[in-house]
Scaffold this motif. Structure first.
Motif, short mmCIF file in Angstrom:
data_model
loop_
_atom_site.label_atom_id
_atom_site.label_comp_id
_atom_site.label_asym_id
_atom_site.label_seq_id
_atom_site.Cartn_x
_atom_site.Cartn_y
_atom_site.Cartn_z
N ASN A 161 7.79 22.65 61.40
CA ASN A 161 6.58 23.19 60.64
C ASN A 161 6.78 24.39 59.93
N MET A 162 7.65 24.60 59.26
CA MET A 162 7.84 25.86 58.28
C MET A 162 7.53 25.57 57.08
N LEU A 163 8.08 25.04 55.99
CA LEU A 163 7.67 24.88 54.63
C LEU A 163 7.14 23.47 54.53
N SER A 164 6.43 23.02 55.38
CA SER A 164 5.91 21.42 55.61
C SER A 164 5.20 21.10 54.21
N PRO A 165 5.47 19.79 53.76
CA PRO A 165 4.51 19.39 52.84
C PRO A 165 3.20 19.27 53.23
N GLU A 166 2.15 19.06 52.13
CA GLU A 166 0.75 19.09 52.61
C GLU A 166 0.37 18.14 53.57
#
Ligand SMILES: Cc1ncc(COP(=O)(O)O)c(C=O)c1O
Length: 441
Positions: A161-166
């Motif tokens: 859960n870093m640059l997660s997609p929406e």
């Protein structure tokens, strides 16, 4: 750097392209860290103060700062001289303590409010790994909480859960294949600045959570400022529930204050991880905390938590950290970089207003970013409104004016002691020209 900001920077990147092509023959993707490949595929060969020079001799004002270590500037004389002097007569003994390590530990304990004892390692990832392991040992609990969008290094305890997609925000979003289910699922994910959600998560897992880890300012998604009540609420929750509070100050430490953001906010964690600006570009990181927690490490004869590293306390890195901290102790560095940070942020806001554009300038001290969305921006979900394409295109436009902000989405920028007012003003002119090009004004 062209004097006329409207002039196009020498857009010849053939030297970079040749080097990266050669690199790809021997290393997967040609680079030695994920996301070092950018468009255009620039490679650099020289650095000096606020400037970096690519393989074709183009000069850029550097705000990427190699993801943040350069608080003084590249190849800063007092740091490189101290390193040169240190490695001229020592390197690594792998036994006992060195005078440099003791001197550096004294400084960390003096400046960082949560630090009663400290251990040195080489990278932020090592520091967060050790912090979580010792938190588990000290509490006898398994789970940890991290926040959506925060990055704490490459290991399995935190790589989710870093640059997660929406559609993966707050959902199960591991950052790599090859991770164990157990390590992914032992890390719970909450929304930054949302104390109620954290409280609910703790209620759902009462007695099972060892620690909450956070970037006190989540700079890995630009700059999201923490609500003071959120930080204070986390502190109280940890006290009430027997959990440890870990501030990952790998970016905020030393850059925002010698004592880190904890000194600024007055919220004191149990454990603190540091790196990056601590040694102005040399490999140095640290884990500090209360003596009762730190004494669990087996560097202490009665400790049961393993701690080791062949290169820990290397003379070169220790010398770099001492020289950097001594510069910061004068007070001049923070005064300068905070003033330039304000100049940059105010300048960008003026440009948005004059050009009648929607955007949000965010930052703290020497760090800034321009989001392509209206405010407020309080958590990762809010950043789904950021126009990623414009963010990246704008940064690509800046390159043509000799300004290097990493041309990738949601990357922060860093100002160093080597940047001048003229650099900021040139960068603001470049920003205006780049925005005009983007919006065809
Ligand atoms: C907040 C934070 N913690 C930990 C790390 C990991 O540090 P390193 O890359 O030195 O392992 C980073 C790296 O960017 C970071 O930004």
């Amino acid at each position: 750097m062209p004097d006329d900001v409207n002039a196009t920077h020498v857009a010849d990147y053939s030297g970079s392209e040749q080097l990266i092509a050669r690199a790809k023959e021997f290393a997967p993707g040609g680079v030695h860290t994920a996301i070092r490949n950018i468009d255009p595929s620039l490679c650099f060969q020289r650095a000096d103060g606020a400037y970096i020079y690519d393989m074709d001799g183009n000069r850029y004002i550097d705000y990427h700062a190699a993801f943040g270590p350069f608080v003084l500037g590249h190849c800063y004389p007092s740091v490189t001289e101290r390193v040169r002097e240190a490695i001229g007569h020592s390197d690594l003994f792998g036994v006992g303590a060195t005078e440099g390590e003791v001197e550096l530990a004294e400084k960390v304990v003096k400046h960082v409010p949560s630090a009663e004892k400290v251990l040195f390692c080489n990278a932020g990832s090592e520091a967060t790994y050790h912090a979580i392991r010792v938190a588990r040992a000290a509490t006898g609990r398994k789970l940890i909480i991290k926040f959506q969008g925060c990055y704490h290094g490459w290991h399995g305890y935190v790589l989710r859960n870093m640059l997660s997609p929406e559609d993966k925000i707050g959902q199960r979003d591991p950052g790599s294949e090859g991770m164990l289910d157990e390590e992914i699922d032992s890390t719970l994910v909450c929304t930054f600045n949302d104390l109620e959600e954290v409280q609910q998560t703790v209620d759902d897992h009462r007695g099972e959570i060892a620690a909450i880890i956070l970037e006190p300012i989540p700079h890995n998604i630009g700059c999201i400022l923490p609500k003071q009540s959120f930080l204070e609420g986390l502190r109280k929750l940890c006290d009430d529930e027997g959990m440890l509070l870990i501030f990952d100050e790998v970016i905020t430490g030393f850059r925002h204050d010698l004592g880190g953001y904890q000194k600024i906010s007055g919220v004191i964690p149990d454990l603190t991880t540091m790196g990056k600006a601590m040694a102005n570009g040399f490999p140095m990181a640290a884990l500090a905390g209360s003596a009762d927690v730190m004494d669990n490490f087996n560097t202490n004869p009665s400790g049961k938590v393993f701690f080791a590293g062949t290169y820990n306390g290397h003379a070169g890195s220790v010398a770099a950290a001492l020289a950097t901290i001594e510069e910061l102790e004068t007070g001049k560095v923070h005064e300068h970089i905070f003033r330039l940070g304000d100049r940059m942020r105010n300048g960008l806001e003026n440009i948005l207003e004059r050009l009648d554009l929607i955007g949000t300038v965010s930052g703290f001290g020497s760090v800034y970013t321009l989001y392509f969305t209206d405010g407020p921006v309080e958590n990762y979900t809010d950043l789904m409104r950021n126009n990623a394409e414009s963010y990246v295109q704008y940064r690509q436009n800046l390159l043509e004016h000799g300004v290097f902000e990493m041309p990738m989405n949601l990357k922060r920028n860093h100002i160093s002691y080597s940047h001048t007012e003229q650099d900021i003003d040139h960068s603001l002119e470049a920003a205006e020209a780049s925005l005009k090009k983007l919006y065809k004004r």
